[in-house]
Structures are given as structure tokens and as C-alpha cells.
Scaffold this active site. Structure first.
Site, PDB file in Angstrom:
ATOM      1  N   ASP A  51       0.842  -1.196   0.000  1.00  0.00           N
ATOM      2  CA  ASP A  51       0.000   0.000   0.000  1.00  0.00           C
ATOM      3  C   ASP A  51       0.874   1.241   0.000  1.00  0.00           C
ATOM      4  O   ASP A  51       1.841   1.341   0.771  1.00  0.00           O
ATOM      5  CB  ASP A  51      -0.906   0.032   1.229  1.00  0.00           C
ATOM      6  CG  ASP A  51      -1.688   1.337   1.309  1.00  0.00           C
ATOM      7  OD1 ASP A  51      -2.624   1.504   0.502  1.00  0.00           O
ATOM      8  OD2 ASP A  51      -1.328   2.184   2.148  1.00  0.00           O
ATOM      9  N   TYR A  56       2.677  10.266   0.795  1.00  0.00           N
ATOM     10  CA  TYR A  56       3.876   9.791   1.471  1.00  0.00           C
ATOM     11  C   TYR A  56       5.131  10.298   0.750  1.00  0.00           C
ATOM     12  O   TYR A  56       5.537   9.779  -0.275  1.00  0.00           O
ATOM     13  CB  TYR A  56       3.896   8.265   1.542  1.00  0.00           C
ATOM     14  CG  TYR A  56       2.677   7.650   2.184  1.00  0.00           C
ATOM     15  CD1 TYR A  56       1.924   8.344   3.128  1.00  0.00           C
ATOM     16  CD2 TYR A  56       2.262   6.363   1.844  1.00  0.00           C
ATOM     17  CE1 TYR A  56       0.797   7.780   3.709  1.00  0.00           C
ATOM     18  CE2 TYR A  56       1.155   5.789   2.428  1.00  0.00           C
ATOM     19  CZ  TYR A  56       0.426   6.498   3.357  1.00  0.00           C
ATOM     20  OH  TYR A  56      -0.693   5.932   3.916  1.00  0.00           O
ATOM     21  N   LYS A  82      -3.785   5.855  -3.273  1.00  0.00           N
ATOM     22  CA  LYS A  82      -4.876   6.650  -2.715  1.00  0.00           C
ATOM     23  C   LYS A  82      -5.142   7.900  -3.547  1.00  0.00           C
ATOM     24  O   LYS A  82      -4.281   8.352  -4.312  1.00  0.00           O
ATOM     25  CB  LYS A  82      -4.550   7.026  -1.269  1.00  0.00           C
ATOM     26  CG  LYS A  82      -4.272   5.789  -0.397  1.00  0.00           C
ATOM     27  CD  LYS A  82      -4.001   6.150   1.032  1.00  0.00           C
ATOM     28  CE  LYS A  82      -3.685   4.920   1.851  1.00  0.00           C
ATOM     29  NZ  LYS A  82      -2.332   4.402   1.577  1.00  0.00           N
ATOM     30  N   PHE A 234      -0.200  -1.037  16.165  1.00  0.00           N
ATOM     31  CA  PHE A 234       0.467  -0.795  17.444  1.00  0.00           C
ATOM     32  C   PHE A 234       0.084   0.548  18.048  1.00  0.00           C
ATOM     33  O   PHE A 234       0.692   0.989  19.025  1.00  0.00           O
ATOM     34  CB  PHE A 234       1.987  -0.871  17.274  1.00  0.00           C
ATOM     35  CG  PHE A 234       2.491  -2.225  16.854  1.00  0.00           C
ATOM     36  CD1 PHE A 234       2.068  -3.381  17.493  1.00  0.00           C
ATOM     37  CD2 PHE A 234       3.397  -2.345  15.805  1.00  0.00           C
ATOM     38  CE1 PHE A 234       2.530  -4.635  17.106  1.00  0.00           C
ATOM     39  CE2 PHE A 234       3.869  -3.586  15.414  1.00  0.00           C
ATOM     40  CZ  PHE A 234       3.422  -4.738  16.058  1.00  0.00           C
ATOM     41  N   SER A 236       0.486   3.783  17.195  1.00  0.00           N
ATOM     42  CA  SER A 236       1.613   4.722  17.221  1.00  0.00           C
ATOM     43  C   SER A 236       2.784   4.224  18.057  1.00  0.00           C
ATOM     44  O   SER A 236       3.648   5.015  18.446  1.00  0.00           O
ATOM     45  CB  SER A 236       1.181   6.111  17.710  1.00  0.00           C
ATOM     46  OG  SER A 236       0.244   6.673  16.828  1.00  0.00           O
TER      47      SER A 236
END
Length: 339
Positions: A51, A56, A82, A234, A236
Site C-alpha cells: 500500500d 507519502y 490513494k 500498534f 503509534s
């Protein structure tokens, strides 16, 4: 590695998958050789669902991901990216600081309309250098990202014309599936009232600690045949590190109450001879609506460490003991950190 099907599509994704936010330089720079080494480690560990997103590194992660996957056999992996932000070039001294280190020289223009989504996916294909995107997620729609006033505008764009674009892209074979990639539950429920989604990439809201998705979203996903891909497993970091000094929850320093909850959870795991990260990693896959758990890192050794946890035998009867220490996100508009 075992696979699960995305919604009612023919796409099968590995139960553990790789997220590329860190490859975009999130909080620390990610040179190309590091990115390629990490992607290679993911492939060697059997991960076949990747992904990424324009956001990003302002396109950097897409470029790394595309360069890596271009050498892999056709049909050997599933790829998602995305829409919702269109990257526009800016002068070097105008590149904004959104937490990415050494990103490409772009800024993000939010656009959830028909034209914005069509432009975004076209640019993603060019950055990736690939001729196939399997899943398209609408990125960061919702009050959590935009606030109520701005999100009302963006949600109207999506409902009025953006969903039409996604439907056309799927029906013409440009993509195989679409959904949302978000950090909150309410916008998922809002959009699902108007559209049948194939999948939702939900970060941090269906974890061992945060059960915000349980009451309304998970039953609706089962009813509509929508798969969940779970990110932020998790929360963060705190479910990986335990309640140590400097631990973070939901992108912010953990409160004493969160530290206490996680401390109790760590004690339960320790009694079974497990690190807390192991049941945290396995937990989402206990629900039939969950197709994959997304792991994100820019360090090959971290990826291998997480996959060692994924191979651990976690007894299913451990999970009820964690229930008294779980929480649900407050109504949006309140402070983001849970109390």
C-alpha cells in the site's frame, strides 16, 4: 503466507501486508537504498500486498514502490494507492513541512471531486511507472483530518461526484476495488450509507487497545461485504514498546491512563510468555471482516522483527483477558488523545 479476499472482488491479499508511509521519509529521511532493502525484506518475508499513497513523501513512496514492483512478475502482488490529494509542484523553498523529511518538491491540493480523483489516479500511474493499480482508497476524508467545516465541503465533493469517478474506474477495469483510507470510524459509516465499498484501510481504530470499530463498523462491513485492512496496529507504537517513557498513542505522548491500560495488557501477555506486540499483531485477524494487517517501516530489521512476531503461536483464548483495558475514541470534535 495465507491470503484473504477483498470484499466481493477476486483480489486475494496476504494476511500481512506492507505500508510505505515511512518510505516517504515520515519523521526521518529514507534514502533509496534503504527503501529498496526494506521492500526486498518484505518480499522475502512473503508479503505480497503493498500500500502506498501520493501523500507519502509527496510522491516519493510511490516512486520507490513502483520501481521495486516493476521487476516482479505480473499478477504476483496486489497494489493499492490513494486519491484525495493532488500533488502540485512548488519551488524548493516552498515545500511544506508535514512531517516528511526530504520529500519531493510538491504540495498537496485536497480534491475529492470527480475531476480531482481522475487527475490523482492518472498522476499516480505516472509516478509508479506501472500499468496496474488494484485498489484505490479515498485518503483522509473525515473530520479527524479536516475538521467539521472543511470536511463538509470535501464530503460533498466525494458524494456528489467522487464516488462516480471511483465507480467508473472500477467498471472500466482501471482498478479492481475501491474504498476509504482513514483514521476514524464516523466517516466510514457516512460514506457507506451512500456507496458499497470493497475495502476500508482503517488505521488505529481496530486494535488490541482501541475498539472504536467494533459496535457499528464491523457489523456493517459484514453486512455489506466490505473488507477491513487494519493499519496502525500498534497505536503509534505503544503496543509494540509497552508503557515505556516516551511511548506514543495516536500520534501523541501517551497519557497516564493509556500507560496504565497498556501496562495491564503487557502483564497479561507476559503471563503467557509473549511480548505484547504479538497478540497486538494477531488480534485484528480474529475477525472475519479483516483481510490484512498492514505493517509499515523503513528498516529491514524492523520488518523482520515484526514478521517473527507474526509467526508466533498466539492462543486465541488470550484475547478476552484484554477486554477490561480497551477503549473507544471519543466523539470527533473533542481532543484526539483518549483519556
Amino acid at each position: 503466507m495465507k491470503t484473504r479476499t477483498i470484499g466481493r472482488t477476486a483480489l486475494a491479499v496476504t494476511e500481512f501486508s506492507f505500508g510505505t508511509a515511512s518510505l516517504g521519509g515520515l519523521y526521518r529521511a529514507c534514502p533509496r537504498d534503504t527503501a529498496m532493502a526494506t521492500l526486498n525484506a518484505a518480499w522475502d518475508e512473503g508479503l505480497r500486498y503493498f500500500d502506498t499513497a501520493p501523500w507519502y513523501g509527496f510522491g516519493l513512496a510511490e516512486r520507490y514502490t513502483g520501481d521495486f514492483l516493476r521487476e516482479k512478475p505480473k499478477g504476483s502482488y496486489v497494489l493499492s494507492t490513494k486519491v484525495g490529494r493532488v500533488m502540485v509542484p512548488v519551488p524548493d523553498d516552498k515545500v511544506p513541512n508535514y512531517g516528511f523529511v526530504d520529500p519531493l518538491p510538491f504540495d498537496a491540493l485536497y480534491d475529492y471531486s470527480y475531476d480531482g480523483i481522475m487527475r490523482s489516479v492518472e498522476l499516480s500511474y505516472a509516478r509508479l511507472g506501472l500499468n496496474r493499480i488494484d485498489i484505490l482508497y479515498v485518503h483522509d476524508i473525515g473530520v479527524y483530518t479536516h475538521g467539521a467545516e472543511r470536511n463538509a465541503v470535501y464530503l460533498r465533493q466525494l458524494l456528489d461526484s467522487g464516488l462516480k469517478a471511483l465507480g467508473e474506474l472500477k467498471s472500466t477495469g482501471v482498478i479492481s476495488a475501491f474504498g476509504l483510507g482513514v483514521n476514524e470510524v464516523p466517516v466510514c459509516l457516512d460514506v457507506m450509507r451512500h456507496a458499497d465499498l470493497d475495502a476500508i484501510l482503517l488505521a488505529g481504530r481496530y486494535t488490541l487497545l482501541d475498539r472504536s470499530a467494533v459496535d457499528a463498523l464491523l457489523p456493517l462491513c459484514v453486512e455489506k461485504g466490505t473488507s477491513l485492512v487494519v493499519g496502525g496496529v500498534f497505536n503509534s507504537g505503544i503496543l509494540a514498546t509497552g508503557p515505556v517513557g516516551g511511548a506514543h498513542f495516536d500520534y501523541m505522548p501517551a497519557t497516564p491512563n493509556i500507560m496504565a491500560k497498556v501496562g495491564a495488557m503487557a502483564g497479561i501477555a507476559e503471563e503467557k510468555g509473549l511480548p505484547l506486540a504479538a497478540p497486538a499483531l494477531h488480534f485484528p485477524l480474529q475477525h472475519p471482516a479483516v483481510a490484512s494487517v498492514l505493517l509499515g517501516t523503513a528498516k529491514p530489521e524492523s520488518l523482520r522483527r515484526n514478521m517473527a512476531l507474526a509467526r508466533m503461536d498466539v492462543p486465541k483464548d488470550i484475547y478476552p483477558a484484554f477486554e477490561p483495558y480497551t477503549l473507544v475514541a471519543p466523539e470527533l470534535g473533542e481532543e484526539a488523545v483518549r483519556q
